[in-house]
Write an enzyme that holds these catalytic residues in place. Structure first.
Site, PDB file in Angstrom:
ATOM      1  CD  GLU A 148      -2.732  -1.332  -0.055  1.00 44.67           C
ATOM      2  OE1 GLU A 148      -2.955  -0.322  -0.749  1.00 44.67           O
ATOM      3  OE2 GLU A 148      -3.133  -2.473  -0.371  1.00 44.67           O
TER       4      GLU A 148
ATOM      5  CG  HIS B 127      -1.458   1.226  -4.325  1.00 45.73           C
ATOM      6  ND1 HIS B 127      -1.623   1.187  -5.695  1.00 45.73           N
ATOM      7  CD2 HIS B 127      -1.765  -0.015  -3.873  1.00 45.73           C
ATOM      8  CE1 HIS B 127      -2.012  -0.031  -6.055  1.00 45.73           C
ATOM      9  NE2 HIS B 127      -2.100  -0.785  -4.971  1.00 45.73           N
TER      10      HIS B 127
END
Length: 491
Positions: free
Chosen positions: A257, A260
């Site tokens: 994550e 991202h």
């Protein structure tokens, strides 16, 4: 003001509202009281209806027509390209359908979480059937006579087609299956053994996020049922999840994550609140998260460094030495959960979902038959039975919130990551020496310069090929996987 300036003023306000909607969704998955789901569904539905109305405003066509292409620079041309595409697509979708989808997805998300906890697909099937029906309606409106699934896919990976993806997956599948079977025929590396304190996992996860370049002054790390990243610009948030006997679930979900989030944090500040101010596609987004997680985070030198961090954090890290730890991080193993799968089998999980969701959208597969179809396909692909729904068709949140066309972007992201990693290694030949010190900085700086800062300036595949200097296909990924796993687990 000029027509272009009027257009962008309108778009900035729309983008701000879209970010607010995203923040509501983040709150729903992290901090919202359990009893607030019905009210939140109404709130998100109302906001999405407003955003849809703004993006289908007839003045947009007028502003686009009056904007003079010869007077626009590269960034302005990219802005109008994104706005025109979004406007033309959304004008095909009635506002009440957009609102109904947003409201239903908000409710369905909570029902999915409850069904997953109870292993109750039959109880969830009626609401999923409603989601599928509305997505078919939306897809048909967007397709305007064309392929419905391609129309949904275009929301996540502009320019991609199911036919092209299917052909690519068909080329990859035999090699992945052969590599898996060869590796699993050898001596399987043991997993970590022990109990790992949740608070300590989260402390180390934050340290890893910062090491990979995540700016905690413009973000935060929380827990969620399904890890995700949310936001852009100066407010980008990540989530993870913890398991007391599997710290990799937390640590590598966090690194994923972070990939991202770093993409969104790195987009040029001048692009904020505009279509160019975000990642250009989910495939490109996944290329960042998967490269951070796998080619960097699971590399031998980084794992050797992480072994020391595990010892400092937990005392006994559950592996006797650095090489055993590296083997545990990268072990090919039987399992059911996509997000916990090794690099080889992960793509087989995606291919399964791609085929099933195409069948759902086309009507060839009924929702009531999904669990059986999933279980049959999983046994055929992986060689063992799914024991319960939470390990099968209820494990992912995507279908409950209407993200049909999203799953193939995970493997597209792996393909892009393979090509980027090959180019990165050429550009940073001493990368391993940095990773051995727990410093992915040279790699993340190269990605920031060549991919992330551009946001949506270029089309997805064009962006990757500009960064790599060559055509992006599955070759580098398959070569990387073969080199890494061909001998790793052999006895």
């Amino acid at each position: 003001m000029s027509a272009y300036e009027d257009l962008m003023a309108h778009e900035r306000r729309t983008q701000a509202l879209d970010l607010v909607a995203g923040r509501l969704a983040w709150d729903q998955q992290t901090m919202m009281p359990q009893g607030s789901a019905a009210q939140r569904a109404e709130e998100i539905g109302a906001l999405r209806a407003m955003i849809h109305a703004r993006r289908t405003d007839p003045r947009i066509s007028e502003w686009l027509e009056r904007a003079e292409p010869d007077t626009l620079d590269e960034v302005a041309r990219a802005q109008t390209r994104h706005i025109r595409r979004s406007h033309e697509r959304l004008c095909r979708v009635p506002g009440d359908l957009a609102s109904a989808l947003a409201s239903l997805a908000s409710r369905a998300q909570g029902q999915w979480a409850d069904a997953r906890a109870a292993d109750d697909f039959k109880g969830f099937a009626p609401v999923l059937e409603q989601v599928v029906a509305l997505k078919r309606e939306e897809g048909a409106a967007l397709a305007d006579g064309g392929d419905v699934y391609d129309a949904l896919l275009d929301d996540f990976e502009p320019g991609a087609s199911a036919e092209g993806i299917d052909a690519c997956f068909a080329r990859m599948r035999p090699g992945l299956v052969a590599l898996r079977e060869a590796a699993l025929d050898g001596v399987e590396a043991p997993p970590l053994r022990g109990r790992f304190d949740e608070a300590a996992q989260l402390t180390l996860a934050r340290k890893l996020a910062i090491a990979f370049g995540y700016d905690m002054d413009r973000g935060r790390l929380d827990k969620a049922v399904h890890p995700f990243s949310s936001g852009s610009g100066t407010d980008v948030r990540i989530t993870t999840r913890c398991s007391p006997d599997d710290p990799f679930n937390c640590l590598y979900s966090t690194i994923h994550e972070t990939g991202h989030a770093c993409y969104e944090q790195a987009v040029m500040a001048d692009y904020a609140f505009t279509p160019v101010g975000r990642g250009v596609s989910m495939g490109v987004h996944e290329s960042q998260s998967r490269l951070y997680e796998n080619q960097l985070g699971r590399s031998r030198p980084f794992c050797h460094w992480l072994y020391g961090q595990m010892r400092d954090t937990f005392g006994d890290p559950g592996a006797p030495d650095e090489e055993a730890f590296y083997a545990a991080v990268n072990r090919l193993h039987r399992g059911y959960i996509r997000t916990e799968a090794d690099e080889v089998q992960y793509n087989l999980h995606v291919m399964l979902r791609f085929d099933l969701e195409r069948a759902l959208v086309s009507g060839d597969l009924a929702v009531n038959d999904l669990e059986a179809a999933w279980n049959d396909r999983f046994e055929a692909d992986f060689g063992y039975e799914v024991p319960r729904a939470s390990l099968g068709c209820l494990q992912d949140v995507h279908w409950s919130v209407g993200l049909f066309g999203y799953f193939p972007t995970y493997t597209l992201g792996n393909i892009y990551a393979g090509a980027l990693h090959e180019a990165l290694r050429r550009a940073v030949p001493d990368l391993d020496s940095h990773l051995a010190q727990g410093d992915p900085g040279p790699a993340t700086a190269w990605l920031r310069e060549n991919v992330q800062r551009h946001g949506g300036l270029h089309e997805p595949r064009d962006l990757i090929e500009r960064a790599c200097g060559t055509t992006a296909d599955e070759g580098p990924l398959m070569g990387y996987l073969s080199d890494k796993f061909g001998t790793l687990h052999r006895g």
